[in-house]
Design an enzyme around this catalytic site. Sequence first.
Site, PDB file in Angstrom:
ATOM      1  N   GLU A 169      45.194  34.250  49.641  1.00  0.00           N
ATOM      2  CA  GLU A 169      45.102  35.578  50.001  1.00  0.00           C
ATOM      3  C   GLU A 169      44.596  35.749  51.409  1.00  0.00           C
ATOM      4  O   GLU A 169      43.668  35.303  51.962  1.00  0.00           O
ATOM      5  CB  GLU A 169      44.407  36.369  49.012  1.00  0.00           C
ATOM      6  CG  GLU A 169      42.994  36.208  48.834  1.00  0.00           C
ATOM      7  CD  GLU A 169      42.145  36.734  47.751  1.00  0.00           C
ATOM      8  OE1 GLU A 169      41.479  37.218  48.027  1.00  0.00           O
ATOM      9  OE2 GLU A 169      42.728  36.889  46.357  1.00  0.00           O
ATOM     10  N   ARG A 182      39.239  34.324  41.153  1.00  0.00           N
ATOM     11  CA  ARG A 182      39.625  33.536  42.534  1.00  0.00           C
ATOM     12  C   ARG A 182      41.046  33.120  42.556  1.00  0.00           C
ATOM     13  O   ARG A 182      41.296  32.463  41.598  1.00  0.00           O
ATOM     14  CB  ARG A 182      38.407  32.635  43.002  1.00  0.00           C
ATOM     15  CG  ARG A 182      37.103  33.277  43.331  1.00  0.00           C
ATOM     16  CD  ARG A 182      37.218  34.191  44.562  1.00  0.00           C
ATOM     17  NE  ARG A 182      36.019  34.645  45.052  1.00  0.00           N
ATOM     18  CZ  ARG A 182      35.420  35.644  44.562  1.00  0.00           C
ATOM     19  NH1 ARG A 182      36.012  36.440  43.743  1.00  0.00           N
ATOM     20  NH2 ARG A 182      34.236  36.212  45.155  1.00  0.00           N
ATOM     21  N   HIS A 221      42.689  42.187  45.743  1.00  0.00           N
ATOM     22  CA  HIS A 221      41.344  41.694  45.517  1.00  0.00           C
ATOM     23  C   HIS A 221      40.540  43.073  45.554  1.00  0.00           C
ATOM     24  O   HIS A 221      39.643  43.028  46.406  1.00  0.00           O
ATOM     25  CB  HIS A 221      40.875  40.712  46.514  1.00  0.00           C
ATOM     26  CG  HIS A 221      39.629  39.902  46.291  1.00  0.00           C
ATOM     27  ND1 HIS A 221      39.705  38.676  46.553  1.00  0.00           N
ATOM     28  CD2 HIS A 221      38.785  40.009  45.402  1.00  0.00           C
ATOM     29  CE1 HIS A 221      38.553  38.085  46.160  1.00  0.00           C
ATOM     30  NE2 HIS A 221      38.038  38.994  45.161  1.00  0.00           N
TER      31      HIS A 221
END
Length: 325
Positions: free
Chosen positions: A265, A236, A283
Amino acid sequence: MPYKACIALSRRVPEILLERLREHADIRMPESDAPPDLVSLMREADYALVIPGDRVDRALLDACPRLKMVSTVSAGFDHIDVDACTAWNVRVCNTPGAVVASTADMAFALLLSAARRVVEADAFVRAGRWNKEAAPLFGMDVHHKRMGIIGLGRIGMELAKRARGFDMDVAYHNRRRLSPEEEERLGVRYLNLDTLLEQSDAVMVQVPYGSATHHLIGAPQLARMKPSAVLVNTSRGGVVDDAALAEALRQGRIAAAGLDVTEGEPEVHPELLKLPNVVLTPHSGASTRETHLRMTLEAFDNLLDAIHGEPLRNCVNPAKKEESA
């Protein structure tokens, strides 16, 4: 006529996948692929299927009093206010099992790309710079090196399996050390965090994000790493201090990095974008067709568990009676 539950799906799903759900519930979903008004969609729903782009917060819960459970098509649940759901007695389920292998694949892809300078080499060729006089882009071998895994959960264990295929020595750091039998089965050995950082050629970060892991890897930890080391984060954003990482990369204190996640993000620290020795992906660790199908079906299973009153296998905020079961 017996009451039939209502499930709201925040995105359209192919009809062939909905057959199992329609046997047990009425289905509501948007008429188009555009992001819907979640309140309007879920106001009368008993259960909801959401994706990471959907924000489930107190305002939504206030407007949807019938809601009993939210199933997200993702392993992460940062987009859901779990505390609010718990206060409203709404269970939250995710799909951690479906993403394990593909996320481990992505982590290893980032390691290979960063260590062997694949992205730089691709740009080099496309720019027409490849000729007989060109100096080679030297990278780092991955085989027979030491991998240090921070967070040996299910994804970390899959990473260890892949590392063995490259004849790597694998160390790990966890909050809880595995049993000697588990360590032998996985071919790993335990190190404290400082020693792992100092000794590893590839540091793989795979821990959940929370207050205890915020900036787990910051300037002091990066300073302990080898100048030749590669850092990979597929967990993360926020677990790694991106500003400190950019400075370490710029100054050559570590060799390279591969990031599938970043702080804030989809925003990316501007200094990272300037550096050739960092590989960035959006991601997308679980972004394969096969994995997305598995995630969707796992999320459906969560919904069916709830409808049938079965124990919730992937519940992140179980009720007290579920915790003790």
